[in-house]
Design an enzyme around this catalytic site. Structure first.
Site, PDB file in Angstrom:
ATOM      1  N   HIS A   1       0.777  -1.287  -0.013  1.00 48.81           N
ATOM      2  CA  HIS A   1      -0.052   0.008   0.093  1.00 48.81           C
ATOM      3  C   HIS A   1       0.732   1.364   0.072  1.00 48.81           C
ATOM      4  O   HIS A   1       0.606   2.297   0.774  1.00 48.81           O
ATOM      5  CB  HIS A   1      -0.832  -0.022   1.420  1.00 48.81           C
ATOM      6  CG  HIS A   1      -1.992  -0.986   1.071  1.00 48.81           C
ATOM      7  ND1 HIS A   1      -3.185  -0.649   0.593  1.00 48.81           N
ATOM      8  CD2 HIS A   1      -2.251  -2.131   1.392  1.00 48.81           C
ATOM      9  CE1 HIS A   1      -3.911  -1.870   0.389  1.00 48.81           C
ATOM     10  NE2 HIS A   1      -3.409  -2.747   0.963  1.00 48.81           N
ATOM     11  N   THR A   2       1.885   1.266  -0.833  1.00 46.40           N
ATOM     12  CA  THR A   2       2.840   2.477  -0.655  1.00 46.40           C
ATOM     13  C   THR A   2       2.836   3.021  -2.155  1.00 46.40           C
ATOM     14  O   THR A   2       3.464   4.062  -2.602  1.00 46.40           O
ATOM     15  CB  THR A   2       4.364   2.195  -0.368  1.00 46.40           C
ATOM     16  OG1 THR A   2       4.880   0.858  -1.098  1.00 46.40           O
ATOM     17  CG2 THR A   2       4.511   1.711   1.197  1.00 46.40           C
ATOM     18  N   ASP A   3       2.478   1.994  -3.202  1.00 44.37           N
ATOM     19  CA  ASP A   3       2.705   2.336  -4.476  1.00 44.37           C
ATOM     20  C   ASP A   3       1.660   3.662  -5.056  1.00 44.37           C
ATOM     21  O   ASP A   3       1.955   4.462  -5.888  1.00 44.37           O
ATOM     22  CB  ASP A   3       2.643   0.921  -5.521  1.00 44.37           C
ATOM     23  CG  ASP A   3       1.452   0.523  -5.787  1.00 44.37           C
ATOM     24  OD1 ASP A   3       0.336   0.606  -4.720  1.00 44.37           O
ATOM     25  OD2 ASP A   3       1.058  -0.093  -6.490  1.00 44.37           O
TER      26      ASP A   3
ATOM     27  N   GLU B   1      -6.311  -0.720 -16.569  1.00 42.01           N
ATOM     28  CA  GLU B   1      -7.057  -1.353 -15.377  1.00 42.01           C
ATOM     29  C   GLU B   1      -7.730  -0.128 -14.596  1.00 42.01           C
ATOM     30  O   GLU B   1      -8.897  -0.216 -14.285  1.00 42.01           O
ATOM     31  CB  GLU B   1      -6.040  -1.902 -14.564  1.00 42.01           C
ATOM     32  CG  GLU B   1      -6.779  -2.479 -13.324  1.00 42.01           C
ATOM     33  CD  GLU B   1      -6.217  -4.009 -12.906  1.00 42.01           C
ATOM     34  OE1 GLU B   1      -5.646  -4.674 -13.690  1.00 42.01           O
ATOM     35  OE2 GLU B   1      -6.768  -4.230 -11.805  1.00 42.01           O
TER      36      GLU B   1
ATOM     37  N   LEU C   1      -2.423 -12.622  -6.547  1.00 38.34           N
ATOM     38  CA  LEU C   1      -1.136 -12.830  -7.131  1.00 38.34           C
ATOM     39  C   LEU C   1      -1.007 -12.015  -8.403  1.00 38.34           C
ATOM     40  O   LEU C   1      -0.090 -12.335  -9.471  1.00 38.34           O
ATOM     41  CB  LEU C   1      -0.875 -14.324  -7.378  1.00 38.34           C
ATOM     42  CG  LEU C   1      -0.696 -15.195  -5.966  1.00 38.34           C
ATOM     43  CD1 LEU C   1      -0.637 -16.763  -6.306  1.00 38.34           C
ATOM     44  CD2 LEU C   1       0.620 -14.690  -5.179  1.00 38.34           C
TER      45      LEU C   1
ATOM     46  N   ASP D   1       1.948  -3.762  -9.642  1.00 33.80           N
ATOM     47  CA  ASP D   1       1.667  -5.084 -10.291  1.00 33.80           C
ATOM     48  C   ASP D   1       2.338  -5.176 -11.979  1.00 33.80           C
ATOM     49  O   ASP D   1       3.091  -6.226 -12.327  1.00 33.80           O
ATOM     50  CB  ASP D   1       0.457  -5.430 -10.221  1.00 33.80           C
ATOM     51  CG  ASP D   1      -0.093  -5.640  -8.863  1.00 33.80           C
ATOM     52  OD1 ASP D   1       0.811  -5.636  -7.864  1.00 33.80           O
ATOM     53  OD2 ASP D   1      -1.465  -5.246  -8.687  1.00 33.80           O
TER      54      ASP D   1
HETATM   55  C1  GLA Z   1      -2.904  -4.204  -5.272  1.00 32.91           C
HETATM   56  C2  GLA Z   1      -2.704  -3.187  -6.206  1.00 32.91           C
HETATM   57  C3  GLA Z   1      -1.420  -2.804  -6.110  1.00 32.91           C
HETATM   58  C4  GLA Z   1      -0.813  -2.313  -4.815  1.00 32.91           C
HETATM   59  C5  GLA Z   1      -1.253  -3.490  -3.713  1.00 32.91           C
HETATM   60  C6  GLA Z   1      -1.027  -2.985  -2.342  1.00 32.91           C
HETATM   61  O1  GLA Z   1      -1.883  -5.342  -5.554  1.00 32.91           O
HETATM   62  O2  GLA Z   1      -2.927  -3.701  -7.581  1.00 32.91           O
HETATM   63  O3  GLA Z   1      -0.962  -1.549  -7.031  1.00 32.91           O
HETATM   64  O4  GLA Z   1      -1.429  -0.918  -4.294  1.00 32.91           O
HETATM   65  O5  GLA Z   1      -2.619  -3.734  -3.866  1.00 32.91           O
HETATM   66  O6  GLA Z   1       0.546  -2.903  -1.909  1.00 32.91           O
END
Ligand code: GLA
Length: 357
Positions: free
Chosen positions: A16-18, A137, A102, A149
């Site tokens: 939850h940092t991106d 997305e 995943l 991701d």
């Molecule tokens: C999901 C989102 C990512 C990221 C994570 C949490 O996987 O697709 O972009 O925010 O949650 O780190």
């Protein structure tokens, strides 16, 4: 005929940092979406997972609220950017579980865009494909994910973790110690609340960044947190510490200080569970059991609220540890249907020409 293999991903640390332009350190793993595809006039895709064929014309990119929207979304963003790929006939399959946390959706997006890039000579870079997939997305499928991701699936290298600054998109490949094994353990819990709670976390973080007048959580100081209302302070405090942990985790991997690396992962889990509130009892249980059974570290991976946990253990002990945790988990949660896999860092999306078909 082209053969595409597009991996799934786990996130080692940086959760939850991106979406606050912070640091992450994920890796692609050797569970894949596969695509057998060739150019065609229209688009026709068969999904093994859904046992369903979907077709559309390139002039009809209306949303269907189904898996084909990932394909439509890729076409929509490509057209918007001025690229003109033709259609495709494809079959999608592979061993990457769907909806497990995943990143099967990002993996599918990258498989589609990588095929179109090669088959129609679009000349997109790997970064370009990742950014356009995220855009598809966000804007077409309407999921407000960050860049982690898609970037991981586009750019990962075998045997390495990927340290990424999600603000500048500068990245480093960090060798992953050969003696370590990654265990992926699915709780059997559908990612409850995932979409709405994820969007909420994102909104709170955005407000806090706005209040503090910065675009990146990397530039928030501990002092500045005091200016925020309580919930934003709690969430941002976690993000600030998580950014620091990603950097420390990278250093400990580089110096092969595995015990320290494991401890940082556990700290990250405790913090995300307590202060970001995206864990659940099953994930917390798994982390404790993995540590008891001898793993160096364990934590939830991805958005949380169910889905998967990862654990890091010595290769020769991993199978035994995973089996023991599985047995303890099924005793504690008999109604759940968990599974696990031993995985390793894998290469990002690959396209090859399959001349036999
Ligand atoms: C999901 C989102 C990512 C990221 C994570 C949490 O996987 O697709 O972009 O925010 O949650 O780190």
């Amino acid at each position: 005929m082209f053969h595409i293999t597009s991996p799934g991903r786990i996130n080692l640390i940086g959760e939850h940092t991106d979406y606050t332009n912070g640091y992450v350190m994920p890796m692609a793993i050797n569970l894949h979406t596969t695509l057998e595809a060739k150019p065609a006039d229209v688009v026709e895709v068969y999904s093994e997972a859904f046992d369903e064929v979907k077709q559309f014309k390139l002039t009809d990119l209306s949303r269907e609220n189904s898996w084909i929207d990932y394909v439509k979304g890729i076409y929509a963003v490509l057209f918007e950017e001025g690229y003109l790929p033709g259609g495709m006939k494809a079959q999608a399959g592979g061993d990457l579980p769907l909806n497990a946390g995943l990143s099967s959706s990002a993996s599918f997006e990258l498989a589609i865009i990588a095929f179109l890039n090669t088959a129609y000579d679009l000349d997109l870079s790997r970064e370009g494909m990742a950014l356009l997939s995220q855009k598809a997305e966000n804007e077409f499928v309407d999921v407000p994910c960050g860049i982690m991701d898609q970037f991981t699936i586009g750019l990962s290298q075998a045997h390495h973790a990927l340290f990424l600054d999600t603000e500048t998109l500068e990245y480093e490949y960090v060798p992953f110690p050969e003696i370590l094994q990654i265990i992926v353990f699915h709780t059997g819990v559908e990612r409850r609340l995932k979409d709405s709670a994820y969007a909420q976390r994102r909104k709170t973080a955005k407000k806090a960044l706005q209040t503090l007048g910065t675009l990146s959580s990397k530039r928030i100081s501990k002092e500045a947190l005091k200016e925020l209302p309580p919930l934003q302070r709690k969430r941002c405090g976690y993000i600030l510490r998580e950014n620091q942990r990603v950097c420390e985790a990278k250093d400990s991997l580089r110096s092969q200080n595995i015990e320290k690396f494991g401890q940082i992962l556990v700290e990250a889990h405790r913090d995300v569970s307590k202060n970001y509130e995206v864990s659940c009892q099953e994930l917390d249980f798994l982390v404790d059991r993995f540590l008891e059974m001898g793993a160096y570290g364990a934590r939830l991976t991805g958005a949380g609220f169910g889905g998967v946990a990862i654990a890091i253990a010595e290769k020769h002990q991993a199978q035994e540890i995973a089996k023991n945790v599985f047995s303890s988990y099924t005793t504690e949660f008999p109604e759940k249907d968990p599974y696990y896999a031993l995985v390793k860092p894998a290469q990002g999306v690959q396209v090859s020409l399959n001349s036999n078909l």
